[in-house]
Motif scaffolding. Structure first.
Motif, PDB file in Angstrom:
ATOM      1  N   HIS A   1      -2.136   1.334  11.934  1.00 27.14           N
ATOM      2  CA  HIS A   1      -3.199   0.998  10.977  1.00 27.14           C
ATOM      3  C   HIS A   1      -2.681   1.053   9.535  1.00 27.14           C
ATOM      4  O   HIS A   1      -3.463   1.144   8.592  1.00 27.14           O
ATOM      5  N   LYS A   2      -1.335   1.041   9.407  1.00 24.53           N
ATOM      6  CA  LYS A   2      -0.683   1.035   8.083  1.00 24.53           C
ATOM      7  C   LYS A   2      -1.052   2.264   7.268  1.00 24.53           C
ATOM      8  O   LYS A   2      -1.259   2.195   6.046  1.00 24.53           O
ATOM      9  N   LEU A   3      -1.136   3.417   7.940  1.00 28.65           N
ATOM     10  CA  LEU A   3      -1.426   4.688   7.293  1.00 28.65           C
ATOM     11  C   LEU A   3      -0.191   5.576   7.312  1.00 28.65           C
ATOM     12  O   LEU A   3       0.489   5.694   8.335  1.00 28.65           O
TER      13      LEU A   3
ATOM     14  N   ILE B   1      -4.509   5.454   1.982  1.00 24.32           N
ATOM     15  CA  ILE B   1      -3.228   4.887   2.415  1.00 24.32           C
ATOM     16  C   ILE B   1      -2.533   5.803   3.415  1.00 24.32           C
ATOM     17  O   ILE B   1      -1.433   5.485   3.877  1.00 24.32           O
TER      18      ILE B   1
ATOM     19  N   SER C   1      -8.375   3.425   6.846  1.00 30.60           N
ATOM     20  CA  SER C   1      -7.430   2.503   6.204  1.00 30.60           C
ATOM     21  C   SER C   1      -8.089   1.605   5.175  1.00 30.60           C
ATOM     22  O   SER C   1      -7.396   0.957   4.389  1.00 30.60           O
ATOM     23  N   THR C   2      -9.420   1.586   5.129  1.00 30.00           N
ATOM     24  CA  THR C   2     -10.104   0.742   4.147  1.00 30.00           C
ATOM     25  C   THR C   2     -10.108   1.369   2.752  1.00 30.00           C
ATOM     26  O   THR C   2     -10.320   0.662   1.765  1.00 30.00           O
TER      27      THR C   2
ATOM     28  N   ALA D   1      -1.417   5.971  13.569  1.00 34.76           N
ATOM     29  CA  ALA D   1      -1.625   5.856  12.125  1.00 34.76           C
ATOM     30  C   ALA D   1      -0.798   4.721  11.550  1.00 34.76           C
ATOM     31  O   ALA D   1      -1.280   3.928  10.731  1.00 34.76           O
ATOM     32  N   HIS D   2       0.450   4.626  11.972  1.00 32.80           N
ATOM     33  CA  HIS D   2       1.320   3.556  11.477  1.00 32.80           C
ATOM     34  C   HIS D   2       0.809   2.184  11.899  1.00 32.80           C
ATOM     35  O   HIS D   2       0.952   1.212  11.156  1.00 32.80           O
TER      36      HIS D   2
ATOM     37  N   LEU E   1      -9.485   5.646  12.450  1.00 32.81           N
ATOM     38  CA  LEU E   1      -8.309   5.314  11.649  1.00 32.81           C
ATOM     39  C   LEU E   1      -8.475   3.967  10.951  1.00 32.81           C
ATOM     40  O   LEU E   1      -8.052   3.792   9.807  1.00 32.81           O
ATOM     41  N   LYS E   2      -9.109   3.036  11.641  1.00 36.13           N
ATOM     42  CA  LYS E   2      -9.359   1.727  11.033  1.00 36.13           C
ATOM     43  C   LYS E   2     -10.256   1.866   9.813  1.00 36.13           C
ATOM     44  O   LYS E   2     -10.027   1.234   8.772  1.00 36.13           O
TER      45      LYS E   2
ATOM     46  N   ARG F   1       0.817  -1.207   0.000  1.00 37.50           N
ATOM     47  CA  ARG F   1       0.000   0.000   0.000  1.00 37.50           C
ATOM     48  C   ARG F   1       0.858   1.266   0.000  1.00 37.50           C
ATOM     49  O   ARG F   1       0.389   2.364  -0.261  1.00 37.50           O
ATOM     50  N   TYR F   2       2.160   1.150   0.318  1.00 36.81           N
ATOM     51  CA  TYR F   2       3.020   2.315   0.388  1.00 36.81           C
ATOM     52  C   TYR F   2       3.682   2.672  -0.941  1.00 36.81           C
ATOM     53  O   TYR F   2       4.379   3.666  -1.022  1.00 36.81           O
TER      54      TYR F   2
END
Length: 502
Positions: free
Chosen positions: A357-359, A325, A321-322, A354-355, A317-318, A263-264
């Motif tokens: 939640h992979k944001l 990014i 993340s859907t 945020a991180h 945040l969850k 996603r990054y």
């Protein structure tokens, strides 16, 4: 330690490896000794390669509306200078005209950044609106003018009291359309290739973020999308059509498929918005990465009616993340500041949350003028950038890209390494593609590999019992067994012959 992210961790692993390797020797497990040593060396080498070629280790620098500290915001001159300075992305904002053409303006009210007040024929269009501004404002709004009318305007400096040097650029540029901007971006990138004709990457210590001097990404914000949709001038579909026509959608799709992207993965473009229209953009442009902008906690999101503070909860945040990014929060949501005693408060845990939640986290907006800097920074923007880098952000919006790049290079010990196209073609020369600096760290790794190879070769040569002995012994045993079987067979045949003869 397991990630191999430091010189000391490699030394620790090397010591552990030596102990285990020679433990195998003491147990006469020679095969395991060689296998383990080679496996460890491969592990160390792969960790080193991962470190050097990591794609997301240092923050990206986003030229906010170009570089408005030196040129008028969102003009061709501003974007050209930002590109020459070397920001990673150039940012723009989109409003709509009356005839539904997307144009570049941060404020959809035109009097702050154009000379519209001086054009008599437009005076009757002045009106009061409480949509764009909480307290309401009288002005001229983009949705009341056609593109032809907008093109008669000339840009001017937004904050002349602070940026009085920019007054010399007043009246020289017209407002760009999105199409014109994308054409300009393509031309600027082509100019970079023609002038430099080279690839380069930024190496920061042992962590590097690859980029190309010939390509700088675009970072697009949709302004007041729910309002424009309510008056029949939606932004999303027009934006999607333009990006598809200019190849951004296919570019992102191709890259993500080619590199098995996470996603990054950067593909040269981000889309951002303060409102919830990112979900619509996700449907229209599924491969282009989206960033949810976050206002102050007590502000309300225009289309949903929820406070931005609700978006920053674990549940919020969850949910983000859907479809997104990353987030683009105000920098004060990361590092609060007390205007009373002019002190920095304890940083929030927003970056870490945020991180988790992979944001990604791209805060806004950094400016180098004394007017915008907190007193404790002593009129030096480097300290503000340093503080944010220490808090782990992934990128930032800045009006002064050169200062941000300088601060990043100092903080991360960055050097831009250039690989020229001509040198690549003539790689046999000393200045070719493989002309990289060797650090002490690299020398240690090379020595470790060399010593291990010598150990293994020496072990094989001087060991009295060959490593192949188990195999040759097995072959000898099989041959002996076969010979014994043949002799037994001959004896049996003779015995059978005697019986038959009797």
């Amino acid at each position: 330690i397991l990630k191999g992210e430091s010189y000391l961790s490699h030394l620790f692993l090397r010591s552990l490896s030596s102990y285990i390797s020679f433990l195998f020797i003491s147990m006469n497990k020679y095969f395991f000794f060689i296998f383990f040593l080679l496996f460890f060396d491969f592990f160390v080498f792969s960790c080193s390669i991962q470190q050097v070629f990591s794609l997301v280790d240092i923050p990206i620098i986003i030229g906010h509306r170009g570089i408005p500290s030196y040129r008028l915001e969102e003009t061709s001159e501003s974007y050209q200078l930002a590109t020459q300075i070397g920001v990673d992305y150039i940012e723009l904002d989109l409003c709509s005209t009356k005839d539904h053409v997307l144009i570049l303006r941060h404020d959809c009210e035109l009097s702050t950044t154009t000379n519209i007040d001086t054009i008599k024929e437009y005076q009757s269009r002045k009106k009061y609106s409480d949509y764009y501004f909480e307290e309401g404002k009288e002005g001229y709004f983009t949705e009341d003018f056609t593109l032809e009318e907008i093109k008669k305007l000339k840009t001017k400096e937004r904050i002349p009291i602070i940026r009085e040097e920019n007054d010399i650029w007043n009246g020289l540029s017209s407002i760009l359309t999105l199409t014109e901007f994308l054409q300009l971006h393509r031309a600027l990138m082509q100019d970079q290739m023609n002038v430099l004709h080279q690839n380069s990457f930024i190496q920061c210590g042992k962590k590097a973020r690859f980029s190309r001097d010939s390509y700088i990404g675009v970072y697009i914000e949709t302004k007041h999308p729910s309002y424009f949709r309510s008056i029949g001038l939606p932004l999303e579909e027009k934006l999607a059509d333009e990006l598809i026509n200019f190849g951004f959608s296919s570019q992102c799709s191709l890259l993500r498929n080619q590199v098995n992207a996470t996603r990054y993965t950067e593909c040269g473009i981000y889309l951002q918005s303060f409102e919830g229209n990112l979900r619509r953009l996700k449907d229209l442009l599924p491969d282009i990465p989206l960033i949810q902008l976050i206002g102050d906690e007590d502000e309300i999101q225009a289309d949903s009616g929820v406070f931005y503070s609700e978006l920053l909860t674990e549940e919020g945040l969850k949910e983000l993340s859907t479809f997104a990014i990353g987030i683009g929060p105000s920098k004060t949501l990361i590092q609060p500041y007390s205007s009373g005693d002019h002190s920095l408060q304890k940083p929030t845990n927003l970056v870490q949350s945020a991180h988790d939640h992979k944001l990604l986290v791209h805060p806004y907006t950094f400016r180098s003028e004394d007017h915008f800097l907190y007193p404790l920074y002593n009129n030096n923007s480097y300290y503000e950038y340093q503080n944010m880098f220490e808090l782990g952000i992934d990128g930032l919006f800045t009006d002064t890209g050169d200062d941000a790049i300088f601060a990043r290079n100092i903080y991360y010990n960055c050097i831009r390494k250039v690989v020229s196209y001509d040198s690549f073609q003539e790689s046999s020369s000393d200045d070719g593609f493989f002309d990289f600096e060797i650090s002490v760290y690299d020398i240690v790794i090379i020595l470790i590999l060399t010593i291990d190879v010598i150990l293994i070769i020496g072990f094989i040569i001087h060991k009295k019992t060959s490593l192949l002995d188990p195999i040759t012994n097995k072959i000898s045993f099989l041959k002996k067994s076969q010979n014994d079987d043949e002799e037994n067979l001959d004896d049996n045949n003779e015995r059978d012959y005697s019986v038959n003869e009797s």
